[in-house]
Each structure stands twice: as structure tokens, then as C-alpha cells.
Design a protein around this motif. Structure first.
Motif, PDB file in Angstrom:
ATOM      1  N   ILE A   1       0.529  40.893   2.607  1.00 56.07           N
ATOM      2  CA  ILE A   1       0.418  39.435   2.570  1.00 56.07           C
ATOM      3  C   ILE A   1       1.513  38.874   3.469  1.00 56.07           C
ATOM      4  CG2 ILE A   1       0.282  37.402   1.092  1.00 56.07           C
ATOM      5  CD1 ILE A   1      -0.248  39.214  -1.258  1.00 56.07           C
ATOM      6  N   VAL A   2       1.205  37.820   4.199  1.00 59.60           N
ATOM      7  CA  VAL A   2       2.102  37.283   5.224  1.00 59.60           C
ATOM      8  C   VAL A   2       2.925  36.132   4.653  1.00 59.60           C
ATOM      9  CG1 VAL A   2       2.250  36.273   7.523  1.00 59.60           C
ATOM     10  CG2 VAL A   2       0.468  37.949   7.016  1.00 59.60           C
ATOM     11  N   LEU A   3       4.206  36.121   5.022  1.00 55.70           N
ATOM     12  CA  LEU A   3       5.103  35.004   4.732  1.00 55.70           C
ATOM     13  C   LEU A   3       5.582  34.409   6.048  1.00 55.70           C
ATOM     14  CD1 LEU A   3       7.076  33.256   2.968  1.00 55.70           C
ATOM     15  CD2 LEU A   3       8.726  35.127   3.236  1.00 55.70           C
ATOM     16  N   GLU A   4       5.323  33.118   6.252  1.00 51.17           N
ATOM     17  CA  GLU A   4       5.890  32.396   7.385  1.00 51.17           C
ATOM     18  C   GLU A   4       7.083  31.605   6.882  1.00 51.17           C
ATOM     19  OE1 GLU A   4       3.804  29.641  10.616  1.00 51.17           O
ATOM     20  OE2 GLU A   4       4.401  28.510   8.843  1.00 51.17           O
ATOM     21  N   ALA A   5       8.216  31.740   7.569  1.00 49.59           N
ATOM     22  CA  ALA A   5       9.440  31.092   7.102  1.00 49.59           C
ATOM     23  C   ALA A   5      10.207  30.504   8.273  1.00 49.59           C
ATOM     24  CB  ALA A   5      10.319  32.081   6.340  1.00 49.59           C
ATOM     25  N   VAL A   6      10.972  29.468   7.964  1.00 48.22           N
ATOM     26  CA  VAL A   6      11.902  28.845   8.907  1.00 48.22           C
ATOM     27  C   VAL A   6      13.288  28.968   8.303  1.00 48.22           C
ATOM     28  CG1 VAL A   6      12.634  26.674   9.946  1.00 48.22           C
ATOM     29  CG2 VAL A   6      10.208  27.238   9.829  1.00 48.22           C
ATOM     30  N   ALA A   7      14.221  29.568   9.047  1.00 42.14           N
ATOM     31  CA  ALA A   7      15.579  29.804   8.551  1.00 42.14           C
ATOM     32  C   ALA A   7      16.598  29.257   9.530  1.00 42.14           C
ATOM     33  CB  ALA A   7      15.819  31.292   8.314  1.00 42.14           C
ATOM     34  N   SER A   8      17.729  28.796   9.011  1.00 40.18           N
ATOM     35  CA  SER A   8      18.795  28.243   9.836  1.00 40.18           C
ATOM     36  C   SER A   8      19.924  29.252   9.998  1.00 40.18           C
ATOM     37  CB  SER A   8      19.323  26.939   9.213  1.00 40.18           C
ATOM     38  OG  SER A   8      19.761  27.170   7.874  1.00 40.18           O
ATOM     39  N   TYR A   9      20.978  28.827  10.660  1.00 45.20           N
ATOM     40  CA  TYR A   9      22.090  29.722  10.997  1.00 45.20           C
ATOM     41  C   TYR A   9      22.779  30.290   9.757  1.00 45.20           C
ATOM     42  CZ  TYR A   9      25.215  25.927   9.641  1.00 45.20           C
ATOM     43  OH  TYR A   9      25.866  24.962   8.921  1.00 45.20           O
ATOM     44  N   ASP A  10      22.771  29.566   8.640  1.00 41.21           N
ATOM     45  CA  ASP A  10      23.438  30.027   7.420  1.00 41.21           C
ATOM     46  C   ASP A  10      22.483  30.753   6.474  1.00 41.21           C
ATOM     47  OD1 ASP A  10      21.898  27.886   6.713  1.00 41.21           O
ATOM     48  OD2 ASP A  10      23.484  26.745   5.738  1.00 41.21           O
ATOM     49  N   LEU A  11      21.299  31.132   6.984  1.00 40.94           N
ATOM     50  CA  LEU A  11      20.286  31.909   6.264  1.00 40.94           C
ATOM     51  C   LEU A  11      19.528  31.087   5.223  1.00 40.94           C
ATOM     52  CD1 LEU A  11      22.187  35.297   5.700  1.00 40.94           C
ATOM     53  CD2 LEU A  11      20.866  34.534   7.675  1.00 40.94           C
ATOM     54  N   TRP A  12      19.720  29.788   5.194  1.00 39.54           N
ATOM     55  CA  TRP A  12      18.945  28.935   4.288  1.00 39.54           C
ATOM     56  C   TRP A  12      17.505  28.891   4.793  1.00 39.54           C
ATOM     57  CZ3 TRP A  12      20.804  25.625   0.173  1.00 39.54           C
ATOM     58  CH2 TRP A  12      19.816  24.800  -0.380  1.00 39.54           C
ATOM     59  N   ILE A  13      16.556  29.133   3.906  1.00 37.75           N
ATOM     60  CA  ILE A  13      15.133  29.106   4.251  1.00 37.75           C
ATOM     61  C   ILE A  13      14.583  27.718   3.923  1.00 37.75           C
ATOM     62  CG2 ILE A  13      12.870  30.117   3.777  1.00 37.75           C
ATOM     63  CD1 ILE A  13      14.268  32.751   3.181  1.00 37.75           C
ATOM     64  N   TRP A  14      14.213  26.971   4.975  1.00 39.88           N
ATOM     65  CA  TRP A  14      13.778  25.589   4.805  1.00 39.88           C
ATOM     66  C   TRP A  14      12.275  25.475   4.587  1.00 39.88           C
ATOM     67  CZ3 TRP A  14      17.321  22.017   4.033  1.00 39.88           C
ATOM     68  CH2 TRP A  14      18.620  22.218   4.526  1.00 39.88           C
ATOM     69  N   HIS A  15      11.539  26.429   5.035  1.00 39.12           N
ATOM     70  CA  HIS A  15      10.079  26.354   4.948  1.00 39.12           C
ATOM     71  C   HIS A  15       9.539  27.731   4.611  1.00 39.12           C
ATOM     72  CE1 HIS A  15       5.860  25.980   6.176  1.00 39.12           C
ATOM     73  NE2 HIS A  15       6.060  27.008   6.987  1.00 39.12           N
ATOM     74  N   ALA A  16       8.613  27.804   3.668  1.00 38.63           N
ATOM     75  CA  ALA A  16       7.997  29.076   3.288  1.00 38.63           C
ATOM     76  C   ALA A  16       6.510  28.836   3.054  1.00 38.63           C
ATOM     77  CB  ALA A  16       8.654  29.648   2.033  1.00 38.63           C
ATOM     78  N   PHE A  17       5.683  29.547   3.798  1.00 37.81           N
ATOM     79  CA  PHE A  17       4.228  29.472   3.655  1.00 37.81           C
ATOM     80  C   PHE A  17       3.738  30.893   3.409  1.00 37.81           C
ATOM     81  CE2 PHE A  17      -0.017  29.423   5.879  1.00 37.81           C
ATOM     82  CZ  PHE A  17      -0.689  28.779   4.851  1.00 37.81           C
ATOM     83  N   PHE A  18       3.329  31.168   2.174  1.00 34.54           N
ATOM     84  CA  PHE A  18       2.992  32.530   1.765  1.00 34.54           C
ATOM     85  C   PHE A  18       1.544  32.598   1.302  1.00 34.54           C
ATOM     86  CE2 PHE A  18       2.764  35.868  -1.519  1.00 34.54           C
ATOM     87  CZ  PHE A  18       3.183  36.956  -0.785  1.00 34.54           C
ATOM     88  N   GLY A  19       0.850  33.669   1.684  1.00 32.84           N
ATOM     89  CA  GLY A  19      -0.496  33.876   1.180  1.00 32.84           C
ATOM     90  C   GLY A  19      -1.528  34.329   2.173  1.00 32.84           C
ATOM     91  N   PRO A  20      -1.387  34.043   3.495  1.00 32.69           N
ATOM     92  CA  PRO A  20      -2.429  34.477   4.432  1.00 32.69           C
ATOM     93  C   PRO A  20      -2.569  35.996   4.469  1.00 32.69           C
ATOM     94  CG  PRO A  20      -1.044  32.813   5.433  1.00 32.69           C
ATOM     95  CD  PRO A  20      -0.391  33.201   4.154  1.00 32.69           C
ATOM     96  N   PRO A  21      -3.757  36.507   4.681  1.00 30.75           N
ATOM     97  CA  PRO A  21      -3.961  37.966   4.745  1.00 30.75           C
ATOM     98  C   PRO A  21      -3.404  38.571   6.018  1.00 30.75           C
ATOM     99  CG  PRO A  21      -6.007  36.814   5.177  1.00 30.75           C
ATOM    100  CD  PRO A  21      -5.030  35.773   4.764  1.00 30.75           C
ATOM    101  N   ASP A  22      -3.224  39.882   6.010  1.00 28.46           N
ATOM    102  CA  ASP A  22      -2.587  40.583   7.121  1.00 28.46           C
ATOM    103  C   ASP A  22      -3.427  40.580   8.391  1.00 28.46           C
ATOM    104  OD1 ASP A  22      -0.689  42.325   8.415  1.00 28.46           O
ATOM    105  OD2 ASP A  22      -2.097  43.958   8.083  1.00 28.46           O
TER     106      ASP A  22
END
Length: 352
Positions: free
Chosen positions: A139-160
């Protein structure tokens, strides 16, 4: 995580989630405490082991441990999602833009990429859409992360079977811009003014105004300097994935659940806990502390500016299509990349 943070989570759950409140049975004997239940759930997330491994340590059976884990992730999402998995506020954007400009990328806020979580117990009927060739279902996770490793956006669920571009087409990462709800960002690069912040990406992403990729085969010192800087800072999201999997082995190991909805809740809860740990340990980071402290004091934050008094625009179809076209503008992408190459060479070229 540090002990005070863990006790804060236990306190919130025990006060606001009925399942974690200690009760007495018919004989008057006290049941499991919130500390036992939260410890069992945290151990299962952190070590990714079987449900019955907490029996000897916390004296919970496998069935009870499963219930603790399910209620724990739901409680974390309910209580902390709005604070620790939110979109950047105008103040957050100004801080990220200040750090991005210090690194040589004015207008850059974060980096974006995808990771895959193997699904061991994927239903047989679904394996075709969650497997690519002979690979195992993921399962795919799309994420947006900043310099301090904070994850601002997470979109989880699309198939491989979907790659990063197909996932992007389904993702809500640009919904706030298209709907006119994003703060207005203004910055200048190489004497030219721009009005859309951008993400650093790898080569698979499309050439949009909101993405900046590296140069595949750099020719000359200017292109090499830009490619080295871009590829180095784009690793922020890769580091975030690595830290997330190191902290929560349940994500690094194959998912054992049959229910995709429960897997999604586990992923979301782990990201929220990850951001809570990042915030708790942020004072120990050394990178960009001077720049961030200057921003907090209201001092110079470079040429990037975020309109702190913005109001959401009217969402009619015509305006939405105009904003969508601006996000996907290839000519603006080419011009921005060209200006960034010159800007980075002027700032860091003496080192090459």
C-alpha cells in the motif's frame, strides 16, 4: 518517546476515551489500567511483534492486546490529529520559507515522495491491484516532510500498481490551492517574482510550477551545483520515512491485518505520534536554529512573504480551473528552475 510525552498521552486517553478508563468487575476487582493498555499498544507499534508477546510483560492476552491497539490508534487520531497532522498555518509557512531560503531555495517549503508498506495478509481477490508484476502486495503512502522531519501531509491507501504520478492525481495535496484556501506566498528568485511555493521532488514527478526536480545529467559547474543541492535537500522526506520506520517497526514489517481501514488508522496514528516526538525533541535540533529564532523574533525572513491576513477565495468552477492551470504551468516550471540554477550558483558557486 520521552516519558513525560508518553504520560501526557496516557492522561489524555484515560480522561477522554472511555475504553482507557479503569473499571471494576462484578467482584470489585480493578481491571486493566490506562497505563497497561497504552504500554501494550505502544510496544506493538514500536516493535511490530505478535499480539501475544505483551502477555508476560503486561499480562494481556492476544485478544485484549488487539483491542488495546485498535482503541489506542483511534484515540490518537481523535485527540491529536487536528494539531499534529494539520496543513501548515501561515506562520508555519513563513518559518519553512525562511529555512528554505537559507538553504538556497527561496519559495521552497518541503519535499514530497512516496513509500510502500507491504501487506502480507492482502485478500486474494485484491492481490492483482496491490501487486506490481510478481512483487508482494503493498500500500502506498504519499507524504510531505520538512527539514525537521515533521510530516505535514499524508495520503495513504492507493494500491501498489499506481506510481507516484498516479497517486498524485488522486492526492489532495494541492486541494487548498485549487480551492483558493491557501495563504498567498510571494518570493523572488534571480530578480523575478513568483507566487506559488514549490516542493522538491525526484525525477518521476511532472514538470509543474509547484515541483522542482534535479538535473539528470548536469553539464557544467552551474548545473552540477544545483543538482547536488537539490538532491541533498530532497532527502528530507526520505529521512522522515526512515525515522518513521525505525521508530515504529510495525510499519517496517509486513502488515498482518486483513482490514485495510485498520491498517490506514495504524499508519495515521504512527505519523501523528512521530510528529509529537519531533515537536518534543525539536529544541535539541541544531540546524537552522538561528534562522528560526530570527523569524520568531519578527526579524528579517528574506524576500519570501506569506500574507497573514488572507481570506479564502470564492470557490467557483472557473476560478478553480485557473488556479489548477497555474499549478500545472510547465513554462513557469522551466523559468523557475532556470532562475534557481543561477541563484544557487551565485550563492554557493565559490565552493565549486
Amino acid at each position: 518517546m520521552n516519558k513525560p510525552l508518553f504520560l501526557h498521552i496516557v492522561d489524555r486517553l484515560s480522561n477522554e476515551i472511555p475504553y482507557f478508563q479503569q473499571r471494576a468487575d462484578a467482584t470489585g476487582r480493578s481491571g486493566l489500567s490506562a497505563l497497561q493498555k497504552c504500554t501494550a499498544a505502544i510496544r506493538l507499534l514500536a516493535y511490530g511483534t505478535a499480539l501475544d508477546t505483551v502477555d508476560e510483560y503486561i499480562r494481556l492476552g492476544a485478544t485484549t492486546a488487539r483491542k488495546c491497539l485498535e482503541h489506542f490508534v483511534e484515540g490518537i487520531i481523535t485527540l491529536f490529529q487536528d494539531e499534529y497532522l494539520r496543513r501548515p498555518t501561515p506562520e508555519d509557512l513563513q518559518r519553512l520559507l525562511a529555512v528554505g531560503e537559507e538553504r538556497g531555495f527561496p519559495g521552497m517549503i518541503d519535499s514530497i515522495d512516496c513509500m510502500h508498506w507491504e501487506w502480507k495478509n492482502c485478500p486474494t481477490a485484491w492481490k492483482g491491484q496491490y501487486s506490481r508484476g510478481t512483487a508482494k502486495p503493498t500500500i502506498v503512502l504519499e507524504a510531505v516532510a520538512s527539514y525537521d522531519l515533521w510530516i505535514w501531509h499524508a495520503f495513504f491507501g492507493p494500491p501498489d500498481t499506481l506510481n507516484d504520478i498516479n497517486v498524485l492525481d488522486r492526492s489532495p495535496v494541492f486541494d487548498d490551492i485549487i480551492n483558493g484556501e491557501a495563504p498567498q506566498v510571494t518570493f523572488s528568485v534571480n530578480g523575478r517574482e513568483y507566487h506559488l511555493a514549490y516542493y522538491l521532488t525526484d525525477g518521476i514527478y511532472p514538470k509543474w510550477a509547484t515541483f522542482v526536480q534535479s538535473i539528470k545529467l548536469p553539464q557544467g559547474p552551474k548545473a552540477s551545483c544545483f543538482a547536488n543541492r537539490q538532491e541533498g535537500y530532497r532527502k528530507d522526506v526520505e529521512r522522515a520515512f526512515g525515522v518513521l520506520q525505525a521508530r515504529f517497526a510495525i510499519i517496517r514489517n509486513p502488515a498482518l491485518s486483513w482490514d485495510k481501514a485498520k491498517i490506514g488508522k495504524i499508519m495515521r496514528a504512527c505519523i501523528i505520534l512521530h510528529n509529537m516526538i519531533v515537536e518534543d525533541e525539536r529544541d535539541g535540533y541544531s540546524y537552522s536554529q538561528q534562522n528560526v529564532s530570527e523569524f520568531q523574533q519578527g526579524e528579517g525572513s528574506g524576500n519570501a512573504h506569506v500574507d497573514l491576513s488572507y481570506s479564502p477565495a470564492n470557490t467557483n468552477i472557473a476560478d478553480m480551473f485557473v488556479r489548477r492551470t497555474k499549478v500545472r504551468d510547465k513554462k513557469m516550471h522551466a523559468q523557475l528552475k532556470k532562475d534557481l540554477v543561477e541563484h544557487i550558483w551565485q550563492k554557493f558557486g565559490s565552493n565549486y
